[in-house]
Design a protein around this motif. Structure first.
Motif, PDB file in Angstrom:
ATOM      1  N   THR A   1       5.921  -2.658   1.332  1.00 25.51           N
ATOM      2  CA  THR A   1       6.379  -2.107   0.061  1.00 25.51           C
ATOM      3  C   THR A   1       7.678  -2.783  -0.349  1.00 25.51           C
ATOM      4  OG1 THR A   1       5.352  -0.006   0.659  1.00 25.51           O
ATOM      5  CG2 THR A   1       6.923   0.029  -1.156  1.00 25.51           C
ATOM      6  N   LYS A   2       7.562  -3.684  -1.326  1.00 28.38           N
ATOM      7  CA  LYS A   2       8.717  -4.448  -1.797  1.00 28.38           C
ATOM      8  C   LYS A   2       8.917  -4.222  -3.284  1.00 28.38           C
ATOM      9  CE  LYS A   2       7.886  -8.242   1.418  1.00 28.38           C
ATOM     10  NZ  LYS A   2       7.571  -9.660   1.522  1.00 28.38           N
ATOM     11  N   GLU A   3      10.159  -4.382  -3.715  1.00 30.94           N
ATOM     12  CA  GLU A   3      10.460  -4.307  -5.139  1.00 30.94           C
ATOM     13  C   GLU A   3       9.757  -5.456  -5.849  1.00 30.94           C
ATOM     14  OE1 GLU A   3      14.295  -4.875  -8.033  1.00 30.94           O
ATOM     15  OE2 GLU A   3      14.663  -3.961  -6.075  1.00 30.94           O
ATOM     16  N   ASN A   4       9.231  -5.175  -7.040  1.00 31.65           N
ATOM     17  CA  ASN A   4       8.551  -6.226  -7.799  1.00 31.65           C
ATOM     18  C   ASN A   4       8.869  -6.083  -9.292  1.00 31.65           C
ATOM     19  OD1 ASN A   4       6.381  -4.548  -9.101  1.00 31.65           O
ATOM     20  ND2 ASN A   4       5.856  -4.175  -6.948  1.00 31.65           N
ATOM     21  N   ASP A   5       8.333  -6.982 -10.084  1.00 33.78           N
ATOM     22  CA  ASP A   5       8.636  -7.009 -11.515  1.00 33.78           C
ATOM     23  C   ASP A   5       7.586  -6.319 -12.383  1.00 33.78           C
ATOM     24  OD1 ASP A   5      11.042  -8.401 -11.193  1.00 33.78           O
ATOM     25  OD2 ASP A   5       9.996 -10.320 -11.128  1.00 33.78           O
ATOM     26  N   GLU A   6       6.689  -5.567 -11.777  1.00 29.87           N
ATOM     27  CA  GLU A   6       5.694  -4.842 -12.567  1.00 29.87           C
ATOM     28  C   GLU A   6       6.404  -3.843 -13.483  1.00 29.87           C
ATOM     29  OE1 GLU A   6       2.356  -5.525 -12.538  1.00 29.87           O
ATOM     30  OE2 GLU A   6       2.982  -7.163 -11.210  1.00 29.87           O
ATOM     31  N   SER A   7       5.811  -3.549 -14.615  1.00 36.33           N
ATOM     32  CA  SER A   7       6.398  -2.638 -15.586  1.00 36.33           C
ATOM     33  C   SER A   7       6.200  -1.182 -15.161  1.00 36.33           C
ATOM     34  CB  SER A   7       5.751  -2.851 -16.959  1.00 36.33           C
ATOM     35  OG  SER A   7       6.101  -1.802 -17.830  1.00 36.33           O
ATOM     36  N   VAL A   8       7.310  -0.456 -15.062  1.00 35.12           N
ATOM     37  CA  VAL A   8       7.255   0.964 -14.711  1.00 35.12           C
ATOM     38  C   VAL A   8       6.519   1.732 -15.809  1.00 35.12           C
ATOM     39  CG1 VAL A   8       8.653   3.040 -14.361  1.00 35.12           C
ATOM     40  CG2 VAL A   8       9.336   0.872 -13.288  1.00 35.12           C
ATOM     41  N   LYS A   9       6.822   1.442 -17.055  1.00 34.39           N
ATOM     42  CA  LYS A   9       6.199   2.174 -18.169  1.00 34.39           C
ATOM     43  C   LYS A   9       4.691   1.912 -18.226  1.00 34.39           C
ATOM     44  CE  LYS A   9      10.370   2.808 -20.630  1.00 34.39           C
ATOM     45  NZ  LYS A   9      10.984   3.430 -21.673  1.00 34.39           N
ATOM     46  N   GLU A  10       4.284   0.680 -17.999  1.00 32.35           N
ATOM     47  CA  GLU A  10       2.849   0.381 -17.983  1.00 32.35           C
ATOM     48  C   GLU A  10       2.160   1.106 -16.832  1.00 32.35           C
ATOM     49  OE1 GLU A  10       2.084  -3.830 -18.081  1.00 32.35           O
ATOM     50  OE2 GLU A  10       3.278  -4.095 -19.906  1.00 32.35           O
ATOM     51  N   PHE A  11       2.831   1.175 -15.681  1.00 31.31           N
ATOM     52  CA  PHE A  11       2.277   1.910 -14.536  1.00 31.31           C
ATOM     53  C   PHE A  11       2.091   3.383 -14.896  1.00 31.31           C
ATOM     54  CE2 PHE A  11       3.258   4.636 -10.863  1.00 31.31           C
ATOM     55  CZ  PHE A  11       2.099   4.421 -10.126  1.00 31.31           C
ATOM     56  N   ILE A  12       3.124   3.999 -15.467  1.00 27.17           N
ATOM     57  CA  ILE A  12       3.026   5.421 -15.831  1.00 27.17           C
ATOM     58  C   ILE A  12       1.958   5.633 -16.897  1.00 27.17           C
ATOM     59  CG2 ILE A  12       4.244   7.367 -16.884  1.00 27.17           C
ATOM     60  CD1 ILE A  12       6.796   6.381 -15.472  1.00 27.17           C
ATOM     61  N   ASP A  13       1.862   4.729 -17.852  1.00 26.73           N
ATOM     62  CA  ASP A  13       0.847   4.861 -18.900  1.00 26.73           C
ATOM     63  C   ASP A  13      -0.573   4.833 -18.337  1.00 26.73           C
ATOM     64  OD1 ASP A  13       2.722   5.148 -20.914  1.00 26.73           O
ATOM     65  OD2 ASP A  13       2.650   3.038 -21.511  1.00 26.73           O
ATOM     66  N   ARG A  14      -0.750   4.252 -17.156  1.00 26.12           N
ATOM     67  CA  ARG A  14      -2.086   4.202 -16.525  1.00 26.12           C
ATOM     68  C   ARG A  14      -2.411   5.455 -15.715  1.00 26.12           C
ATOM     69  NH1 ARG A  14      -0.387  -1.192 -15.370  1.00 26.12           N
ATOM     70  NH2 ARG A  14      -0.030  -0.606 -13.200  1.00 26.12           N
ATOM     71  N   VAL A  15      -1.446   6.373 -15.564  1.00 25.10           N
ATOM     72  CA  VAL A  15      -1.709   7.626 -14.843  1.00 25.10           C
ATOM     73  C   VAL A  15      -2.740   8.410 -15.642  1.00 25.10           C
ATOM     74  CG1 VAL A  15      -0.699   9.822 -14.091  1.00 25.10           C
ATOM     75  CG2 VAL A  15       0.570   7.679 -13.757  1.00 25.10           C
ATOM     76  N   GLU A  16      -3.837   8.766 -15.004  1.00 23.71           N
ATOM     77  CA  GLU A  16      -4.967   9.368 -15.705  1.00 23.71           C
ATOM     78  C   GLU A  16      -4.696  10.772 -16.233  1.00 23.71           C
ATOM     79  OE1 GLU A  16      -8.642   9.069 -13.559  1.00 23.71           O
ATOM     80  OE2 GLU A  16      -8.268   6.969 -13.071  1.00 23.71           O
ATOM     81  N   GLN A  17      -4.051  11.610 -15.450  1.00 26.08           N
ATOM     82  CA  GLN A  17      -3.847  12.999 -15.853  1.00 26.08           C
ATOM     83  C   GLN A  17      -2.669  13.105 -16.825  1.00 26.08           C
ATOM     84  OE1 GLN A  17      -3.467  13.747 -11.648  1.00 26.08           O
ATOM     85  NE2 GLN A  17      -4.935  15.435 -11.838  1.00 26.08           N
ATOM     86  N   PRO A  18      -2.902  13.629 -18.034  1.00 27.35           N
ATOM     87  CA  PRO A  18      -1.835  13.709 -19.041  1.00 27.35           C
ATOM     88  C   PRO A  18      -0.581  14.457 -18.553  1.00 27.35           C
ATOM     89  CG  PRO A  18      -3.945  14.192 -20.050  1.00 27.35           C
ATOM     90  CD  PRO A  18      -4.184  14.100 -18.563  1.00 27.35           C
TER      91      PRO A  18
END
Length: 140
Positions: free
Chosen positions: A6-23
């Motif tokens: 588990t390393k820090e990376n440059d993926e977008s936090v907001k894009e990750f959260i937007d993919r969370v299925e449950q509203p």
């Protein structure tokens, strides 16, 4: 030699959260994002594929293993939201008694939703974790 997964990376936090299925979990994730940022002052970063971390520290154990980890963080998992705080902090258990509805493992605290917990206690858990890790690993 050990390779940290588990390393820090440059993926977008907001894009990750937007993919969370449950509203509701997605809304709670944005709420936690604000709380963790306001409390720590650190920008959110992705760690691995699913952990949103704030700040970082470098640890080195006596037997030679070392790596980097977020000071605090959370992950909106399928079943529950995982909250990551320092495990060696003796104040953690006392704070969890006032935290609200949760379960705790060795490294994580699990909640169903943000409305189940006391936000002020969450902020104190965050502050205590950051202080504990900064005091324990001052060079990181």
């Amino acid at each position: 030699m050990y390779e940290q997964k588990t390393k820090e990376n440059d993926e977008s936090v907001k894009e990750f959260i937007d993919r969370v299925e449950q509203p509701r979990k997605r809304e709670d994730s944005y709420r936690l994002l604000d709380i963790f940022f306001e409390t720590t002052g650190y920008e959110a970063k992705m760690w691995g594929e699913s952990i949103i971390g704030f700040g970082s520290y470098h640890y080195k154990y006596k037997f030679g293993h070392e790596g980097d980890a977020p000071l605090v963080g959370f992950s909106p998992r399928k079943a529950k939201i995982s909250l990551y705080f320092a495990t060696g902090d003796t104040k953690r258990e006392e704070l969890l008694k006032r935290f609200g509805k949760h379960t705790a493992g060795k490294a994580c605290v699990y909640i169903n939703k943000v409305n189940d917990i006391d936000i002020e206690v969450l902020k104190e858990l965050i502050r205590q974790s950051v202080k504990f890790l900064r005091d324990t690993y001052p060079e990181g």
